[in-house]
Design a protein around this motif. Structure first.
Motif, PDB file in Angstrom:
ATOM      1  N   ASN A 136      30.520  56.267  34.873  1.00 61.61           N
ATOM      2  CA  ASN A 136      29.126  55.907  35.132  1.00 61.61           C
ATOM      3  C   ASN A 136      28.808  56.057  36.612  1.00 61.61           C
ATOM      4  O   ASN A 136      29.665  55.798  37.471  1.00 61.61           O
ATOM      5  N   SER A 137      27.574  56.461  36.895  1.00 62.25           N
ATOM      6  CA  SER A 137      27.182  56.650  38.298  1.00 62.25           C
ATOM      7  C   SER A 137      27.285  55.340  39.069  1.00 62.25           C
ATOM      8  O   SER A 137      27.648  55.334  40.243  1.00 62.25           O
ATOM      9  N   PHE A 138      26.967  54.212  38.425  1.00 59.15           N
ATOM     10  CA  PHE A 138      27.283  52.896  38.985  1.00 59.15           C
ATOM     11  C   PHE A 138      28.257  52.246  38.014  1.00 59.15           C
ATOM     12  O   PHE A 138      27.871  51.818  36.928  1.00 59.15           O
ATOM     13  N   PHE A 189      26.454  63.571  44.943  1.00 55.00           N
ATOM     14  CA  PHE A 189      27.900  63.806  45.026  1.00 55.00           C
ATOM     15  C   PHE A 189      28.182  65.226  45.526  1.00 55.00           C
ATOM     16  O   PHE A 189      29.016  65.430  46.419  1.00 55.00           O
ATOM     17  N   ARG A 190      27.485  66.194  44.959  1.00 52.96           N
ATOM     18  CA  ARG A 190      27.728  67.585  45.346  1.00 52.96           C
ATOM     19  C   ARG A 190      27.346  67.837  46.799  1.00 52.96           C
ATOM     20  O   ARG A 190      27.998  68.647  47.476  1.00 52.96           O
ATOM     21  N   ARG A 191      26.313  67.154  47.284  1.00 49.89           N
ATOM     22  CA  ARG A 191      25.945  67.309  48.699  1.00 49.89           C
ATOM     23  C   ARG A 191      26.962  66.636  49.614  1.00 49.89           C
ATOM     24  O   ARG A 191      27.309  67.168  50.671  1.00 49.89           O
ATOM     25  N   VAL A 223      23.609  53.535  43.757  1.00 48.89           N
ATOM     26  CA  VAL A 223      24.063  54.878  43.377  1.00 48.89           C
ATOM     27  C   VAL A 223      24.971  55.447  44.465  1.00 48.89           C
ATOM     28  O   VAL A 223      26.035  55.998  44.180  1.00 48.89           O
ATOM     29  N   ASP A 224      24.550  55.278  45.726  1.00 55.08           N
ATOM     30  CA  ASP A 224      25.383  55.756  46.837  1.00 55.08           C
ATOM     31  C   ASP A 224      26.730  55.049  46.873  1.00 55.08           C
ATOM     32  O   ASP A 224      27.758  55.664  47.174  1.00 55.08           O
ATOM     33  N   ARG A 225      26.734  53.775  46.555  1.00 54.59           N
ATOM     34  CA  ARG A 225      27.982  53.021  46.554  1.00 54.59           C
ATOM     35  C   ARG A 225      28.959  53.531  45.505  1.00 54.59           C
ATOM     36  O   ARG A 225      30.185  53.466  45.678  1.00 54.59           O
ATOM     37  N   GLY A 226      28.425  54.042  44.412  1.00 55.92           N
ATOM     38  CA  GLY A 226      29.296  54.553  43.355  1.00 55.92           C
ATOM     39  C   GLY A 226      29.894  55.914  43.645  1.00 55.92           C
ATOM     40  O   GLY A 226      30.857  56.324  42.981  1.00 55.92           O
ATOM     41  N   LEU A 227      29.368  56.635  44.636  1.00 58.18           N
ATOM     42  CA  LEU A 227      29.825  58.003  44.873  1.00 58.18           C
ATOM     43  C   LEU A 227      31.290  58.103  45.312  1.00 58.18           C
ATOM     44  O   LEU A 227      32.028  58.959  44.791  1.00 58.18           O
ATOM     45  N   PRO A 228      31.772  57.270  46.258  1.00 60.46           N
ATOM     46  CA  PRO A 228      33.196  57.365  46.613  1.00 60.46           C
ATOM     47  C   PRO A 228      34.122  57.034  45.443  1.00 60.46           C
ATOM     48  O   PRO A 228      35.225  57.596  45.347  1.00 60.46           O
ATOM     49  N   VAL A 229      33.668  56.148  44.555  1.00 53.87           N
ATOM     50  CA  VAL A 229      34.469  55.821  43.363  1.00 53.87           C
ATOM     51  C   VAL A 229      34.503  57.033  42.432  1.00 53.87           C
ATOM     52  O   VAL A 229      35.563  57.396  41.894  1.00 53.87           O
ATOM     53  N   LEU A 230      33.350  57.656  42.245  1.00 49.69           N
ATOM     54  CA  LEU A 230      33.294  58.859  41.411  1.00 49.69           C
ATOM     55  C   LEU A 230      34.190  59.947  41.984  1.00 49.69           C
ATOM     56  O   LEU A 230      34.857  60.672  41.238  1.00 49.69           O
TER      57      LEU A 230
END
Length: 205
Positions: free
Chosen positions: A104-106, A153-155, A119-126
């Motif tokens: 999940n994104s979050f 994420f891609r950016r 959402v930004d916080r979830g990116l390093p986890v993803l």
């Protein structure tokens, strides 16, 4: 199979396998990220875990992933309509559940739309999840929130996303597909079917 997590015995079997080798690295990450105040579900061992070639990203864990309310796990076999539609789409497209990793994104349980900072916080986890899955070929982003997260994420991590086929489609929930116009609903459902067929083709390539 559809809604297998409704069966208490099967649920126990899945819970007993959360540290099997193919899901242990991801579920150890879950252990690391869980706190007294923030909870997230394990990834069910029925899924491919680190062996997966297809990553399906949704918005946030649903109520049926909760301990006590559901399985306590991310699984397309959960006892809810979104999971039922997901596993049906996978089956119809000829994609094995064991080839799939869900996230999940979050990833923490909030049961609401995540804010932009969340959402930004979830990116390093993803990113850590993607790094743990070296066989990934395809990423499906389901719904607007997941699509925003994957674009970010891609950016932010272009090297991690390079070479991965990205497919955007609707969330599998009833809410995402609902409309008073039956023709538009059918268009949305057809878009989902076509998206999974595209994913299957990309996995075979």
């Amino acid at each position: 199979m559809v809604r297998m997590m409704a069966d208490a015995r099967y649920r126990r079997e899945q819970a007993g396998g959360v540290y099997l080798p193919h899901v242990e690295p991801i579920n150890r990450l879950v252990d690391e990220l869980r706190t007294d105040d923030e909870w997230m579900p394990y990834v069910a061992p029925a899924m491919g875990g680190i062996n997966a070639r297809l990553l399906v990203i949704f918005r946030d864990p649903g109520p049926k992933t909760r301990d006590g309310q559901g399985s306590g796990m991310l699984s397309p076999e959960n006892d809810d309509p979104s999971a039922e539609r997901l596993i049906t789409l996978l089956t119809d497209a000829g994609i094995e559940v064991g080839d799939v990793m869900g996230w999940n994104s979050f990833p923490w349980y909030i049961n609401r739309k995540p804010t932009s900072p969340e959402v930004d916080r979830g990116l390093p986890v993803l990113r850590r999840v993607v790094e743990l899955c070296p066989n990934l070929k395809v990423v499906m982003a389901h719904g607007g929130d997941a699509q925003v997260a994957w674009k970010r994420f891609r950016r932010r991590y272009p090297a991690d996303a390079r070479g991965l086929t990205t497919i955007e489609s609707y969330h599998t929930s009833r809410q995402a597909l609902w409309t008073p116009d039956p023709a538009i609903r059918e268009q949305r459902e057809q878009h989902l079917r076509d998206s999974f067929a595209e994913a299957a083709d990309a996995l075979r390539a």
